[in-house]
Design an enzyme around this catalytic site. Structure first.
Site, short mmCIF file in Angstrom:
data_model
loop_
_atom_site.label_atom_id
_atom_site.label_comp_id
_atom_site.label_asym_id
_atom_site.label_seq_id
_atom_site.Cartn_x
_atom_site.Cartn_y
_atom_site.Cartn_z
N CYS A 34 0.87 -1.18 0.00
CA CYS A 34 0.00 0.00 0.00
C CYS A 34 0.90 1.23 0.00
O CYS A 34 2.11 1.13 -0.23
CB CYS A 34 -0.95 -0.01 1.19
SG CYS A 34 -0.13 -0.02 2.81
N THR A 35 0.36 2.39 0.27
CA THR A 35 1.13 3.64 0.14
C THR A 35 2.29 3.72 1.12
O THR A 35 3.44 3.91 0.72
CB THR A 35 0.22 4.86 0.34
OG1 THR A 35 -0.88 4.79 -0.57
CG2 THR A 35 0.98 6.16 0.11
#
Length: 461
Positions: A320-321
């Site tokens: 994810c980020t």
């Protein structure tokens, strides 16, 4: 995010300039409810046209939902507007009543004394306000999962600390930890990191745990610090699925090797899973990943439940980020007991790009502030929704109160194609045909972007 056929209402005159983000979302919700209610009022189930029946309006009969939607949007804007406004007022009145009741209830309780956080704040007396506010800036992204005994005290300290350093952004505090992204000058953000790490609760955090990128206080519209049930909203209570049950962390080098092996061997036993929302993965992702077409992270648990066979007996590599969503997402996936192994990218895409700017992640990295994206390579993997030319710069839909993001290239924007979908684009054209003297319109019909996308898609590898 043009004008109405009628005069500007009191609500428009008084409230529109001061609508907060939360109120914008509430108004959008009211608009959708009003439009749906109006269409439903025209439905005649006796039409014999099958499961959906027919709709009768203005001496016309409609057998398709799309046709009656277009008719209502074109012909009955004023009625939908009034219904939207009435619903919106009702919600605001209810919220005010609830707040007043809560205040009265608190008046009859023994409330704890406000926490004195002054001893937790840095000494900035040797610095001028100009030094703290002027100069090069950056944006920090960080999180830490740990048990928080007094989230209200932690929240009060964070708010005071950010205000003292003139930082903007968002900080979520919960009993399970803290999640923040703040922007300010390099000087102010450096003091923020130093102050955080000097606090007993965060003494084990390293400087590299605070991911940074070029930006500043201007990247956020203000400061929001609050106490929540989850520090990242997955919609599952922390005591049901805990971060402590997360998958195995891989640093960027280890993750890079795993992806390299996956790509070179075309392994059918490994799934590279993007845990972000569709609009994030659309403009940037790892090669050969599975990117769910979901709009919110809170949809992720349902996505897993409805696609368990994708992960059965597989090794899963998640990313994810910044890493925070994977902490809970991997724990949820592991709780299903279908995977062979579950790994997650430590530090997320943010840290991977620092180490491998030209690695297996191509395109832009979406960020939740007014920059929308940051980049490390020149690849453009998405396209303009109108002409199909390469494009990856998001802007908000220009239909009023719509919060959807749009990929519309410079040429198309000049031509007026600035909406997120055909419904919003046509809406903008209708508004533009009205005289500007009549004032701005506030109608928001159902948006095709959400209507036509399955909430939880069924995927295949």
């Amino acid at each position: 995010m043009a004008s109405d056929a009628g005069p500007v209402s009191d609500l428009e005159q008084q409230e529109e300039p001061h609508l907060s983000t939360a109120q914008r979302k509430l108004y959008t919700f009211c608009g959708r409810r009003a439009f749906s209610s109006y269409v439903a009022s025209k439905r005649d189930g006796r039409g014999g046209g099958g499961g959906d029946g027919v709709w009768r309006c203005c001496d016309q009969t409609f057998t398709e939902p799309s046709s009656v939607h277009k008719h209502v949007a074109r012909t009955h804007q004023a009625e939908v507007h009034r219904l939207t406004e009435s619903t919106f007022r009702g919600f605001l009145d209810q919220l005010e009543d609830d707040n007043n009741k809560a205040c009265k209830d608190r008046d009859h309780q023994d409330l704890p004394e406000p926490v004195d956080v002054s001893s937790w704040l840095p000494d900035t007396s040797h610095l001028t306000q100009e030094e703290l506010q002027k100069g090069p800036g950056k944006v920090l992204l960080y999180y830490r999962y740990f048990g928080v005994d007094d989230p209200q005290a932690l929240c009060a300290w964070q708010k005071a600390l950010c205000e003292k350093l003139h930082l903007t952004g968002k900080v979520r505090v919960a009993t399970e930890g803290i999640n923040g992204t703040v922007g300010g000058t390099v000087l102010a953000t450096d003091i923020y990191v130093k102050t955080m790490r000097s606090h007993a609760l965060f003494s084990t955090m390293e400087e590299e745990d605070f991911k940074s990128s070029d930006g500043g206080a201007e990247c956020f519209s203000g400061l929001k610090v609050g106490v929540y049930e989850e520090i990242v909203p997955m919609g599952v209570k922390p005591d049901v699925i805990s971060y402590q049950l997360a998958g195995t962390h891989l640093n960027p080098e280890q993750f890079h090797k795993e992806v390299e092996s996956l790509l070179s061997e075309s392994s059918q036993d490994t799934v590279l899973l993007d845990c972000r929302n569709f609009y994030e993965s659309k403009i940037g992702q790892f090669s050969r990943c599975l990117a769910p077409n979901i709009r919110k992270f809170s949809y992720f648990p349902d996505y897993v439940d409805q696609n368990l066979d994708l992960f059965r007996g597989k090794k899963v590599l998640m990313y994810c980020t910044g890493g925070i969503r994977c902490e809970r997402a991997s724990a949820y996936l592991l709780s299903k007991e279908v995977c062979k192994e579950v790994y997650q990218l430590k530090g997320g895409i943010h840290k991977y790009l620092e180490r491998f700017p030209d690695g297996f992640y191509r395109g832009k990295l979406f960020v939740f502030d007014e920059r929308y994206t940051i980049s490390s390579n020149a690849d453009v993997i998405s396209e303009c929704r109108y002409c199909g030319s390469p494009w990856d710069q998001y802007q908000l839909c220009t239909t009023r109160f719509c919060c959807q993001l749009v990929l519309s290239c410079a040429a198309c924007r000049v031509a007026g194609r600035t909406a997120c979908c055909a419904a919003c684009q046509t809406k903008g054209l209708w508004q533009g045909e009205q005289s500007s003297a009549t004032g701005p319109a506030q109608i928001k019909e159902e948006c095709e972007c959400t209507d036509q996308r399955p909430r939880i898609p069924q995927d295949s590898l």
